[in-house]
Design an enzyme around this catalytic site. Sequence first.
Site, mmCIF file in Angstrom:
data_model
loop_
_atom_site.group_PDB
_atom_site.id
_atom_site.type_symbol
_atom_site.label_atom_id
_atom_site.label_comp_id
_atom_site.label_asym_id
_atom_site.label_seq_id
_atom_site.Cartn_x
_atom_site.Cartn_y
_atom_site.Cartn_z
ATOM 1 N N ARG A 262 116.298 9.169 -16.435
ATOM 2 C CA ARG A 262 117.440 8.921 -17.328
ATOM 3 C C ARG A 262 116.465 9.729 -18.576
ATOM 4 O O ARG A 262 115.853 9.877 -18.657
ATOM 5 C CB ARG A 262 117.797 7.482 -18.216
ATOM 6 N N ARG A 277 109.835 3.103 -21.544
ATOM 7 C CA ARG A 277 111.219 4.003 -21.489
ATOM 8 C C ARG A 277 110.625 4.946 -21.229
ATOM 9 O O ARG A 277 110.209 6.144 -22.247
ATOM 10 C CB ARG A 277 111.534 4.069 -23.096
ATOM 11 N N GLU A 349 113.755 -6.620 -21.740
ATOM 12 C CA GLU A 349 115.115 -6.791 -21.320
ATOM 13 C C GLU A 349 114.039 -5.709 -19.338
ATOM 14 O O GLU A 349 113.488 -5.227 -20.036
ATOM 15 C CB GLU A 349 116.011 -5.143 -21.556
ATOM 16 N N SER A 352 119.460 -6.508 -15.859
ATOM 17 C CA SER A 352 120.184 -6.198 -16.360
ATOM 18 C C SER A 352 121.671 -6.692 -15.478
ATOM 19 O O SER A 352 121.289 -5.971 -14.226
ATOM 20 C CB SER A 352 121.130 -5.278 -16.986
ATOM 21 N N ARG A 391 108.765 -2.310 -15.987
ATOM 22 C CA ARG A 391 108.574 -2.846 -16.540
ATOM 23 C C ARG A 391 108.067 -4.637 -15.825
ATOM 24 O O ARG A 391 107.112 -5.047 -17.201
ATOM 25 C CB ARG A 391 110.022 -3.470 -17.497
#
Length: 427
Positions: A262, A277, A349, A352, A391
Site C-alpha cells: 500500500r 503503517r 485496529e 477489519s 500488527r
Amino acid sequence: MLDIKWIRENPEALDAALAKRGAEALSAGLIDLDERRRSAVQSLQDMQSRRNAASKEIGAAIAQKNSELAETLKAEVAHLKDTMPVAEEEERRLSAELTDALSRIPNIPLDDVPVGKDEHDNVVARTVGDKPRWNHPAKEHFEIGEALGYMDFERAAKLSGARFTVLTGPLARLERALGQFMLDLHTSEHGYTEVSSPLMVRAEALYGTGNLPKFEEDLFKTTDGRYLIPTAEVTLTNLVSGEILDQEKLPLRFTALTPSFRSEAGSAGRDTRGMLRQHQFWKCELVSITDAESAVAEHERMTACAEDVLKRLGLHYRTMTLCTGDMGFGSRKTYDLEVWLPGQNAYREISSCSVCGDFQARRMNARYRAKDGKATQFVHTLNGSGTAVGRCLIAVMENYLNEDGSVTIPDVLLPYMGGLTKIEKAA
C-alpha cells in the site's frame, strides 16, 4: 456497484444512505444520466429497425418498378448508415459515463449500522480479555525490537526508504510463526480453503473489489500495467469473477497468507515510528462467497474466526461496530478488532471484517443459480483480516514484554519456534 434499476425505483433511499455516510445526494443526476443513456439506446434501436425495414421496402419498390421510391429509400438507408455510428458512439459514451459514476458510489449501509461522522462515533460491541498488569513500564514495539537487536529501521530505509522494516533472527521467526499459526487455524478448524494466488493483478481485478477507479492513488503500479495487491481480498474474491456458481456449493471460504502493498497515500505524518503503517506487510486474509440469505450470519462467523486468533494468543481486544462515516467504500457493515497495545496505551485496529452484499459481485459479474435451477442472482461477498501479521507481532511484543526486556513466546506459537520460549537480547 449499485443497481441503477434500484436507484431509479428508490432515489430517496439512496440519498438517505449517502447522507448517513456524509455524502451528497446523487440520485437525481444518476437518474438523468440513465434517462439520456436509455434514450440513446432507444434511438439507436429505432434507427436499426428503420434501416432493416427500409431495406426490405427497397426490394418491394424495385419489384413494383417504382424507381423513384426505391431511390428515396436508398437515400434514407444511406443517411441512417452515416448517422448510426454517431448514435452508437453517443450510446457508448453515456453508458461508460454512467458505469463510471456508479463505480464511484459507496455501498448502502445496513439498517443496524450506527450513524456517525468518523471513528469517534464507532460503537463497542464487546471487550474481551484483560490488559496486562506489570510492575515494569510498558514500551513501544520499536523500542523493544531495537533493544533486542532484531528490528532495524535504518537498514530498511537504506534498502527501500521510509515505512519498511528489517526483522532478523528470532523476531523474523516470530513473524513467520504468527502467519503460519493463523493459516493453520483457519484451514484446520475454521473451514477455510488455503489459496496461493498472484501478488500482481490486472486492473479488472481491482475494479471488481472496488479499489479502482476510486482508490488508485493507494496502489503500487508495475511498469507493465499490473498492480501489486493491497490485500489478498482482491485475488480471493475475484476467484469467482464472471462465474455462475451452484447455490448448494455456497458458502465458499478462502484464506491466504500474503504480503500486501500500500502506498499509504494521505497518511503522511501518521505512525511514522515503527512498523504500524508500512508499505509492505504480511496479512492472513479471509474471504467468503455466499448467497443473499446467508451473508449476515457469515459476517458474524468470520468475525468470530478473526477474534479466535487474538483469544488464543491471549491478547486483550475490543470489537467495534463501525459507524456509517468510518466504514469502507464497499462495505455494508464492518467490525473492527482493536488490540490493546500497552506501549501506546491505546487500542489499534488489527482486523477489519466486512459484509459487502452484492456490491462487488455486480462489478465482477459473479452469480449463483438458485436451488430451483431457474433464475441467477449475484453472490454476496465478505472479507476480513485474520489477522494483520505485522500488527499482531507488535501486539505480542508489547503484551509479552518482560522486565528484563525479553519477550515471552505465547504458548500457541511454541510449536513454530523450534524450541525457543523467549526472545532475548542478541549476544
